[in-house]
Design an enzyme around this catalytic site. Structure first.
Site, PDB file in Angstrom:
ATOM      1  N   GLY A 242       0.829  -1.206   0.000  1.00 12.89           N
ATOM      2  CA  GLY A 242       0.000   0.000   0.000  1.00 12.89           C
ATOM      3  C   GLY A 242       0.861   1.253   0.000  1.00 12.89           C
ATOM      4  O   GLY A 242       0.665   2.157  -0.802  1.00 12.89           O
ATOM      5  N   ALA A 243       1.834   1.276   0.913  1.00  9.52           N
ATOM      6  CA  ALA A 243       2.638   2.480   1.055  1.00  9.52           C
ATOM      7  C   ALA A 243       3.845   2.196   1.943  1.00  9.52           C
ATOM      8  O   ALA A 243       3.938   1.122   2.527  1.00  9.52           O
ATOM      9  CB  ALA A 243       1.816   3.603   1.668  1.00  9.52           C
ATOM     10  N   MET A 244       4.736   3.188   2.052  1.00 13.19           N
ATOM     11  CA  MET A 244       5.950   3.008   2.847  1.00 13.19           C
ATOM     12  C   MET A 244       6.297   4.302   3.578  1.00 13.19           C
ATOM     13  O   MET A 244       6.336   5.370   2.982  1.00 13.19           O
ATOM     14  CB  MET A 244       7.088   2.570   1.909  1.00 13.19           C
ATOM     15  CG  MET A 244       8.417   2.382   2.601  1.00 13.19           C
ATOM     16  SD  MET A 244       8.345   1.049   3.849  1.00 13.19           S
ATOM     17  CE  MET A 244       9.521   1.677   5.043  1.00 13.19           C
TER      18      MET A 244
ATOM     19  N   ASN B 289       8.911   5.882   4.744  1.00 10.20           N
ATOM     20  CA  ASN B 289      10.245   6.482   4.749  1.00 10.20           C
ATOM     21  C   ASN B 289      10.227   7.856   5.416  1.00 10.20           C
ATOM     22  O   ASN B 289       9.321   8.648   5.177  1.00 10.20           O
ATOM     23  CB  ASN B 289      10.737   6.664   3.314  1.00 10.20           C
ATOM     24  CG  ASN B 289      10.439   5.469   2.454  1.00 10.20           C
ATOM     25  OD1 ASN B 289      10.901   4.381   2.725  1.00 10.20           O
ATOM     26  ND2 ASN B 289       9.609   5.656   1.443  1.00 10.20           N
TER      27      ASN B 289
ATOM     28  N   HIS C  93      -1.882   5.679   8.758  1.00  9.00           N
ATOM     29  CA  HIS C  93      -0.944   4.632   9.180  1.00  9.00           C
ATOM     30  C   HIS C  93       0.511   5.064   8.932  1.00  9.00           C
ATOM     31  O   HIS C  93       1.345   4.996   9.837  1.00  9.00           O
ATOM     32  CB  HIS C  93      -1.269   3.339   8.427  1.00  9.00           C
ATOM     33  CG  HIS C  93      -0.386   2.191   8.768  1.00  9.00           C
ATOM     34  ND1 HIS C  93      -0.747   1.215   9.680  1.00  9.00           N
ATOM     35  CD2 HIS C  93       0.850   1.843   8.335  1.00  9.00           C
ATOM     36  CE1 HIS C  93       0.226   0.336   9.787  1.00  9.00           C
ATOM     37  NE2 HIS C  93       1.206   0.689   8.971  1.00  9.00           N
ATOM     38  N   GLU C  94       0.797   5.502   7.723  1.00 14.72           N
ATOM     39  CA  GLU C  94       2.192   5.874   7.409  1.00 14.72           C
ATOM     40  C   GLU C  94       2.616   7.084   8.231  1.00 14.72           C
ATOM     41  O   GLU C  94       3.745   7.161   8.704  1.00 14.72           O
ATOM     42  CB  GLU C  94       2.382   6.143   5.914  1.00 14.72           C
ATOM     43  CG  GLU C  94       1.921   5.022   4.975  1.00 14.72           C
ATOM     44  CD  GLU C  94       2.401   3.634   5.345  1.00 14.72           C
ATOM     45  OE1 GLU C  94       3.482   3.514   5.952  1.00 14.72           O
ATOM     46  OE2 GLU C  94       1.682   2.651   5.051  1.00 14.72           O
TER      47      GLU C  94
HETATM   48  N1  B3K Z   1       6.219  -0.759   6.417  1.00 12.17           N
HETATM   49  C1  B3K Z   1       5.625  -0.923   5.107  1.00 12.17           C
HETATM   50  C2  B3K Z   1       5.604  -2.327   4.635  1.00 12.17           C
HETATM   51  C3  B3K Z   1       6.870  -2.811   4.072  1.00 12.17           C
HETATM   52  C4  B3K Z   1       6.687  -4.173   3.453  1.00 12.17           C
HETATM   53  C5  B3K Z   1       7.949  -4.764   2.960  1.00 12.17           C
HETATM   54  N2  B3K Z   1       7.732  -5.968   2.213  1.00 12.17           N
HETATM   55  C6  B3K Z   1       4.241  -0.367   5.042  1.00 12.17           C
HETATM   56  C7  B3K Z   1       3.552  -0.237   6.335  1.00 12.17           C
HETATM   57  O1  B3K Z   1       3.255  -1.195   7.012  1.00 12.17           O
HETATM   58  O2  B3K Z   1       3.289   0.857   6.713  1.00 12.17           O
HETATM   59 ZN    ZN Z   2       3.005  -0.142   8.800  1.00 12.82          ZN
END
Ligand code: B3K
Ligand code: ZN
Length: 867
Positions: free
Chosen positions: A262-264, A266, A298-299
């Site tokens: 869905g998203a990341m 960073n 969430h992010e």
């Molecule tokens: N932390 C990322 C998910 C990364 C998945 C890597 N295969 C999105 C999240 O849970 O917010």
């Molecule tokens: Zn997450």
């Protein structure tokens, strides 16, 4: 051959070296990107004479220490990284690598998504960019210089603040970014491309001015407003509910079309799947509006739970994911409907997580053993992880829970820690003993709670006995009793709430079940009791509680708690469908039909809740609840129930349908609820199959002024297998054929339609110009939806569904292993099906196992399934 060796949680040890800061230089070219990484390395373990770095699929150009190129005998490059001879306490390490982003279809590390460059580093993607200590407990300060063609890539982005930019020779330019917060490599991000930018601002509670920038493909600006609004709402909510404020001057979100999840999150530069950003009324449904709000939240919430405090090692993933899912669920619930959000979360548990617990990949929310980390971004780690946090919240209450959060940040801000550290902060701040509770982190499987009741009319005492046991799972034979919070309500036969008295004292409506068997005796109970147990799904367990039709109907009508009303409806429907499968009855009883009739007629009931009550439990959830049901009989019984409701309630449903029609489109909670109820009525009517119901669907399809209604009509036509479905499918395709994101809805319809030759249609759809095996959204919409949502089609008795999925997995194995592993899950349900199907599934799993170049991702799941 890849390294198929499992890693164990128990083997954790701190790194021999740390990296205080790293300066990165990227010279971006499609097939030959140069990366120079200059790291300041410090020895931690005085005995270490070698520096061991992770690296994956890299072309190593050169290595230098303190500016001097290393001779070939000072370093060794292998499949998984590099070993450098370095008997030094402190040094500067320079590594040069070359990458081929345009051919990176795995979408990990640096890759091209359409016209843009972007990165995905979690969990272990940074090692595909440079040789590094690619582990979450090594926190470094990053400074990143990006150089690229100026006309093609006017925007050059990375984490933190932009500190310099300018033009270079040959039409190129550069930008220099600096992130003041030390971070693990998995939070690194780079984006280069040409976008439209939606700009806004947010002033934090303490007065910090934050620039908000949302980057979308050219022409998509108007579809970004909802995401921007959601971001501002998230920032405000986190300040109000958790007292947490944003910490940089800029927050950027980039939407890309090729993305595995869905998203990341960073740091300062979220990268999003465009599906989780773009929305307008014509192209996105109400569910998608909701999902976008929740993922943006969430992010954003990860900035504290994940980024400021991160994980020591990947076994601790639930530390950030379970907690952040809990936070995003609370956010959605606080800004929207509490009951609808709770229902959504519980459906995820019952439809998917219980199945994971029952299958070969069963693992605790904190796994002990991992081959491919990407396989552990699971409903167990995320959603059961969130349920565990929710139980803590139930046990502690909001005030003590928030005190625990404050202590957690006080102790661990800027650190990489463990789930135990989190639980310790909660225990220390609240004074509650969480020793037994912490078993939830290490024990896998779904606990089963058995209920027995007795009533003594003379003594006016009601006795409740609960027994718990957790069935063995492939990863763990022995299970222990857990600390289970049991929220309950006792009602009398009139549906009134009864006070809970034990030893003449009022007790809280949450019992602590800690032993394998426990009883409670409630006093001053004047007559027989209707029990409502696990209110709000107070623990992620299965409940064995025989309850009469009339008791359940009473709960639907009278329970104070809205969740209980929904839950009772689902249990009642499930019981009846089971009885139909087992041929104890041929149709739903009148008690059920009348209970649902009352719901349709009750215009005092929240329409969104009514819509949920009128939605039958999914086949997947039913299959989890009762093992050994024949796939086809279950499908047919559920369908017969839908048809019966559509016919018997036709008048009431049509009237309610008409009452819900709104003259104008609005994106408000109330309008969304009305649409949901209207479309739930329409779906039942379509199952009834009458000609005037079909007319209703067709009219709604053609006159809808928004995607929610249009898609609901199309879905009703397809699910009811009504003759008008084909024309509307054609019309939809003609209207949206050039918009791949919208076409995903069409692909899902193709994959889930209730027709017999579904595979023929899917294969035709794979030849559609909008379909692309290299794009995970398309793959999930067509192939993933078939395997996970079309249970009857996928489990076709001739094995054609299994064969088809396996063919696609073989193709995807070479393109995008992570995406392949995600959609293979339904092929692991060996225990759910009969012997013949099991044999057919095994043949396909063996076909996968014999692939010469099987990826780690698939290997782990295939070998566990066959083992
Ligand atoms: N932390 C990322 C998910 C990364 C998945 C890597 N295969 C999105 C999240 O849970 O917010
Ligand atoms: Zn997450």
């Amino acid at each position: 051959m890849q390294d198929m060796q499992a890693k164990l949680r128990a083997d954790y040890r701190p790194a021999d070296h740390t990296i205080g800061s790293v300066d990165l230089l990227f010279r971006l070219e499609e097939h030959g990107t140069q990366v120079i990484a200059v790291s300041q390395v410090k020895r931690q373990n005085p005995a270490a004479t070698q520096l061991v770095l992770d690296g994956d699929q890299l072309q190593c150009i050169g290595v230098a220490i303190n500016g001097e190129a290393l001779a070939a005998d000072r370093f060794e490059v292998g499949e998984n990284g590099m070993i450098i001879q370095a008997d030094l306490a402190e040094f500067e390490l320079t590594v040069e690598t070359w990458l081929d982003p345009a051919n990176n279809t795995a979408l990990e590390g640096l890759y091209k998504s359409g016209g843009a460059y972007c990165t995905q580093c979690e969990a272990e993607g940074f090692r595909r960019i440079t040789y590094f200590l690619d582990r979450p407990d090594v926190l470094a300060r990053y400074s990143t210089r990006i150089e690229a063609d100026k006309a093609l890539y006017p925007y050059l982005l990375s984490n933190g603040n932009k500190v310099a930019s300018g033009d270079l020779a040959d039409g190129r330019h550069f930008a220099q970014w600096q992130d003041p917060f030390p971070k693990p490599s998995y939070l690194f991000a780079l984006v280069a491309g040409d976008f439209d930018v939606l700009r806004d601002r947010y002033t934090t509670v303490s007065g910090r001015e934050v620039a908000l920038e949302l980057f979308v493909d050219k022409g998509n600006l108007s579809r970004g407003q909802h995401a921007m609004d959601s971001l501002k709402l998230s920032m405000q909510w986190d300040e109000q509910r958790f007292g947490l404020e944003y910490d940089l001057d800029i927050y950027m979100i980039v939407a890309v079309d090729f993305f595995n999840m869905g998203a990341m999150e960073n740091k300062g530069l979220n990268v999003f799947n465009s599906k989780a950003v773009l929305a307008d009324p014509q192209t996105a449904t109400d569910d998608e509006y909701h999902r976008i709000e929740s993922i943006i939240g969430h992010e954003y919430f990860h900035n504290w739970t994940g980024n400021r405090v991160t994980c020591r090692d990947w076994f601790q993933l639930s530390l950030k994911e379970g907690l952040t899912v809990f936070r995003d669920q609370e956010f959605s619930s606080d800004v929207g409907s509490e009951v609808v959000n709770r229902i959504l979360a519980v459906k995820t548990m019952r439809n998917h997580q219980f199945a994971e617990d029952a299958g070969p990949m069963a693992h605790p929310i904190r796994p002990d053993k991992v081959i491919e980390m990407n396989n552990f971004y699971t409903v167990t780690v995320y959603d059961k992880g969130a349920e565990v946090i929710r139980m803590l919240h139930t046990l502690l209450g909001e005030a003590r829970f928030q005190a625990g959060m404050r202590l957690y940040f006080e102790r661990h801000d800027g650190q990489a820690v463990t789930c135990d550290d989190f639980v310790a902060a909660m225990a220390d701040a609240s004074g509650v003993d969480l020793t037994q509770f912490s078993l939830w982190y290490s024990q896998s499987g779904t606990p089963v709670v058995e209920v027995s009741e007795s009533y003594d009319p003379v003594a006016q005492r009601y006795r409740l006995t609960l027994k718990q046991h957790t069935p063995a799972t492939p990863d763990q034979a022995q299970k222990r009793p857990l600390h289970i919070p049991v929220a309950l309500q006792l009602l009398n036969q009139q549906g009134q709430d009864l006070p809970l008295l034990i030893d003449r004292k009022a007790v809280a409506p949450v019992l602590d079940l800690t032993g394998s068997e426990q009883s409670w005796e409630f006093e001053q109970i004047a007559g027989p009791v209707v029990l409502s147990l696990f209110d709000n799904f107070s623990a992620p367990v299965k409940v064995m509680q025989p309850q009469s039709e009339s008791d359940l109907a009473l709960l639907i009508a009278h329970a104070k708690n809205d969740f209980v009303r929904w839950d009772a409806s689902q249990r009642l429907l499930a019981q009846q469908i089971f009885a139909m499968v087992e041929e104890e009855q041929t149709q739903l009883s009148m008690t059920v039909v009348d209970a649902l009739r009352a719901v349709v007629l009750n215009d005092g009931l929240d329409p969104a809740l009514a819509a949920e009550i009128l939605t039958l439990p999914a086949e997947a959830a039913l299959a989890q609840e009762k093992a050994g049901l024949d796939v086809e009989s279950l499908h047919l019984a559920r369908k017969a129930a839908l048809t019966q409701l559509g016919l018997e309630l036709e008048d009431e449903l049509s009237a309610r349908y008409r009452a819900c029609i709104q003259p104008e489109y609005q994106q408000t909670g109330a309008a969304v609820g009305e649409r949901a109820l209207k479309n739930a009525c329409l779906l039942l009517l379509a199952h009834g199959g009458k000609a005037n119901s079909e007319q209703l669907c067709l009219k709604q399809y053609h006159t809808a002024n928004n995607m929610t209604d249009r898609l609901a009509a199309l879905n009703a036509l397809n699910q009811g297998a009504l003759p008008g479905a084909a024309d509307c499918m054609l019309a939809f395709e003609q209207q949206w054929r050039d918009d791949a994101l919208v076409m995903d809805k069409w692909f899902v319809q193709v994959a889930t339609a209730a027709n017999t030759d579904v595979l023929t249609h899917i294969k035709q759809a794979m030849a559609h110009p909008a379909f692309d095996m290299a794009n995970p959204n398309r793959v999930r919409a067509l192939i993933g939806a078939f395997a996970s949502l079309n249970r009857n089609g996928f489990h076709a008795p001739d094995g054609s569904g299994y064969r088809f999925l396996t063919d696609q997995l073989i193709a995807l194995n070479g393109i995008n292993p992570q995406c392949a592993a995600r959609i293979m899950t339904p092929l692991m349900a060996l225990k759910e099906v009969d012997g013949e199907r099991r044999t057919l599934m095994t043949v396909e799993l063996e076909r996968l196992a014999s692939l010469p170049d099987l990826s780690k991702d698939l290997y782990e799941k295939v070998s566990k399934s066959l083992g």
